[in-house]
Scaffold this motif. Structure first.
Motif, mmCIF file in Angstrom:
data_model
loop_
_atom_site.group_PDB
_atom_site.id
_atom_site.type_symbol
_atom_site.label_atom_id
_atom_site.label_comp_id
_atom_site.label_asym_id
_atom_site.label_seq_id
_atom_site.Cartn_x
_atom_site.Cartn_y
_atom_site.Cartn_z
ATOM 1 N N GLY A 1 0.830 -1.206 0.000
ATOM 2 C CA GLY A 1 0.000 0.000 0.000
ATOM 3 C C GLY A 1 0.856 1.245 0.000
ATOM 4 N N ASP A 2 0.372 2.312 0.630
ATOM 5 C CA ASP A 2 1.144 3.552 0.749
ATOM 6 C C ASP A 2 2.188 3.396 1.845
ATOM 7 O OD1 ASP A 2 -0.456 4.777 -1.181
ATOM 8 O OD2 ASP A 2 -1.893 5.484 0.318
ATOM 9 N N LEU A 3 3.447 3.689 1.524
ATOM 10 C CA LEU A 3 4.504 3.548 2.530
ATOM 11 C C LEU A 3 4.350 4.601 3.617
ATOM 12 C CD1 LEU A 3 7.783 2.722 0.557
ATOM 13 C CD2 LEU A 3 6.133 1.194 1.627
ATOM 14 N N ILE B 1 14.817 2.048 -4.069
ATOM 15 C CA ILE B 1 13.596 1.248 -3.997
ATOM 16 C C ILE B 1 12.361 2.066 -4.352
ATOM 17 C CG2 ILE B 1 12.043 0.097 -2.355
ATOM 18 C CD1 ILE B 1 14.511 -1.018 -0.973
ATOM 19 N N THR B 2 12.311 3.330 -3.896
ATOM 20 C CA THR B 2 11.068 4.104 -3.999
ATOM 21 C C THR B 2 11.114 5.235 -5.020
ATOM 22 O OG1 THR B 2 11.722 5.714 -2.297
ATOM 23 C CG2 THR B 2 10.645 3.669 -1.545
ATOM 24 N N GLY B 3 12.270 5.869 -5.206
ATOM 25 C CA GLY B 3 12.349 7.059 -6.052
ATOM 26 C C GLY B 3 11.806 8.306 -5.374
ATOM 27 N N TYR B 4 11.491 8.232 -4.059
ATOM 28 C CA TYR B 4 10.948 9.379 -3.341
ATOM 29 C C TYR B 4 12.016 10.461 -3.154
ATOM 30 C CZ TYR B 4 7.085 6.235 -2.037
ATOM 31 O OH TYR B 4 6.033 5.361 -2.058
ATOM 32 N N ILE B 5 11.554 11.689 -2.901
ATOM 33 C CA ILE B 5 12.445 12.830 -2.743
ATOM 34 C C ILE B 5 12.465 13.268 -1.277
ATOM 35 C CG2 ILE B 5 12.934 15.210 -3.455
ATOM 36 C CD1 ILE B 5 13.314 13.092 -5.644
ATOM 37 N N LYS C 1 8.832 12.897 0.341
ATOM 38 C CA LYS C 1 7.584 13.093 -0.394
ATOM 39 C C LYS C 1 7.337 11.889 -1.297
ATOM 40 C CE LYS C 1 6.429 17.145 -1.842
ATOM 41 N NZ LYS C 1 6.367 18.427 -2.599
ATOM 42 N N ARG C 2 6.176 11.262 -1.116
ATOM 43 C CA ARG C 2 5.807 10.124 -1.947
ATOM 44 C C ARG C 2 5.324 10.587 -3.326
ATOM 45 N NH1 ARG C 2 2.326 8.008 2.602
ATOM 46 N NH2 ARG C 2 0.630 8.611 1.191
ATOM 47 N N ASP C 3 5.157 9.627 -4.222
ATOM 48 C CA ASP C 3 4.688 9.944 -5.572
ATOM 49 C C ASP C 3 3.283 10.529 -5.571
ATOM 50 O OD1 ASP C 3 7.067 8.992 -6.571
ATOM 51 O OD2 ASP C 3 6.293 6.986 -7.002
ATOM 52 N N ASP C 4 2.470 10.165 -4.552
ATOM 53 C CA ASP C 4 1.100 10.669 -4.485
ATOM 54 C C ASP C 4 1.012 11.984 -3.712
ATOM 55 O OD1 ASP C 4 1.580 9.875 -1.911
ATOM 56 O OD2 ASP C 4 -0.146 8.540 -1.741
ATOM 57 N N GLU C 5 2.175 12.625 -3.483
ATOM 58 C CA GLU C 5 2.294 13.887 -2.748
ATOM 59 C C GLU C 5 2.105 13.716 -1.242
ATOM 60 O OE1 GLU C 5 3.401 16.703 -4.194
ATOM 61 O OE2 GLU C 5 3.566 15.454 -5.990
ATOM 62 N N GLY C 6 1.859 12.485 -0.787
ATOM 63 C CA GLY C 6 1.844 12.239 0.644
ATOM 64 C C GLY C 6 3.270 12.176 1.175
ATOM 65 N N GLU C 7 3.416 11.946 2.478
ATOM 66 C CA GLU C 7 4.738 11.903 3.086
ATOM 67 C C GLU C 7 4.935 10.591 3.834
ATOM 68 O OE1 GLU C 7 5.108 15.390 5.530
ATOM 69 O OE2 GLU C 7 5.824 16.624 3.858
ATOM 70 N N CYS C 8 6.208 10.174 3.933
ATOM 71 C CA CYS C 8 6.568 9.054 4.795
ATOM 72 C C CYS C 8 7.850 9.429 5.531
ATOM 73 C CB CYS C 8 6.737 7.763 4.002
ATOM 74 S SG CYS C 8 8.131 7.746 2.871
#
Length: 386
Positions: free
Chosen positions: A166-168, A210-214, A245-252
């Motif tokens: 799901g969403d990380l 793994i994620t490509g997140y920024i 910042k996740r791809d869906d603009e959410g955060e982890c």
């Protein structure tokens, strides 16, 4: 192909029984597949010449190879003279962290494709300068982030990419090494480094891979104790929390707990594990205990990791050097060969390898960690823009 190896420490030679000598072992194994005319090891320790000669003989005998390795002494010679006397194709840099920029710059300036051990550098301005020089000279610039080649991590990447978790939400890393590393092995330069930039950065790059997140912002805290009591001016442990910042603009959030004060009696040089948790599940990866436990009168209890790099029997009963550490070095040499032969442009590898551009993520994080540590553990923004 002619290759320069800058540095003659444990990762290159396995000196002082510190390991197999991953770099020279990899090149010896690869010499059976790729024509390597010679390897020149460069170092400035008076004892390094003997260590390089001894390691080369041991490795060639073990692998039944005939890699030619010579030694260039920086005590009595200048770095630049080596390049003026011969033309090399590639440089593998395995020196203390604070020397990476200098050695990468000189190698690129002299038209060598470069593979540098992590971290590439510890500030973004130097990272940008190396990217600029690399591109201007049409050369490969890569960082030896070998965890990208570990099948366990590639499996994790599959799980993340197919959406199984799901969403990380968070990623937790616990990574430590024996106290002998700062007290003995790296005693000559450990004051110019810290445990996060030396070890923790591996798992920073892994998360990005793994994620490509920024990464957006972070906070860091360091603890002091046994190392300063022994006259070493660096943290025992560093703890870092990073918002991405996740791809869906959410955060982890990612949390890194790193130290290099484990007891010498611990069952492996590195104790390392991570956990990724999402809205639909989690995955845990223990990289110390991979299912092998060795107990003997001589070794006591050990948890070996032959998956990284080791001499193992092939189907014909002969020793070969294999593992994800070997694959990392092999991939660089094969990529360099493809560029030299004109099969690929350097741009082809940009989204496929741990390049100097991709290293901007880990460099920017290291830079912000240092700012947070020096600024009473305040939150710091992260600027990974090229």
């Amino acid at each position: 192909m002619k290759i320069i190896v800058i540095g003659a420490g444990m990762y290159v030679t396995g000196r002082n029984n510190s390991g197999v000598g991953t770099v020279l072992s990899s090149l010896s194994q690869l010499s059976k597949e790729v024509k390597i005319e010679k390897v020149t090891v460069i170092a400035n320790s008076p004892s390094s010449s003997v260590e390089v000669e001894s390691a080369t003989k041991r490795i060639n005998k073990t692998l039944n190879s005939s890699l030619f390795v010579d030694y260039y002494d920086l005590v009595n010679n200048r770095f630049e003279e080596l390049f003026s006397n011969d033309n090399y194709d590639c440089a593998i840099i395995a020196t203390p962290d604070n020397l990476h920029y200098q050695h990468c710059f000189l190698s690129l300036e002299n038209k060598n494709h470069v593979l540098c051990v992590k971290p590439l550098v510890v500030n973004t301005n130097e990272n940008r300068e190396l990217i600029k020089l690399q591109i201007e000279n049409n050369l490969l610039g890569m960082v030896e982030y070998h965890k990208r080649y570990d099948e366990a991590n590639l499996y994790t990447k599959n799980i993340i990419n197919d959406g199984s978790l799901g969403d990380l939400l968070y990623y937790q890393v616990d990574y430590s090494q024996r106290i002998g590393i700062p007290l003995k092995t790296f005693s000559g330069w450990v004051d110019n480094a810290d445990i996060f930039q030396y070890l923790g950065v591996h798992y920073v790059d892994l998360f990005y891979f793994i994620t490509g997140y920024i990464p957006v912002r972070l906070i860091a805290y360091g603890t002091n104790g046994i190392l300063k009591q022994n006259g070493i001016n660096t943290y025992d442990s560093i703890h870092v929390s990073i918002i991405w910042k996740r791809d869906d603009e959410g955060e982890c959030i990612t949390v890194f707990n790193t130290n290099w004060i484990d007891p010498e009696c611990t069952s492996a040089l590195s104790d390392q594990k991570y956990k990724l948790v999402g809205t639909r599940g989690r995955i845990e990866n223990d990289h110390k205990n991979r299912g092998i436990e060795l107990v003997s009168d001589e070794s006591k209890i050990q948890h070996p990791n032959p998956y990284f790099s080791d001499y193992l029997f092939d189907p014909n009963g002969k020793k070969q050097f294999s593992g994800y550490g070997y694959q990392s070095i092999r991939q660089f040499i094969m990529d360099a060969r493809d560029v030299i032969s004109g099969n690929y442009e350097i741009s082809y590898f940009e989204d496929k390898r741990p390049t100097f551009k991709q290293a901007m993520i880990s460099t920017a994080i290291i830079e912000s960690v240092h700012k947070s540590l020096s600024n009473k553990s305040n939150w710091e923004s992260i600027n990974a823009q090229i």
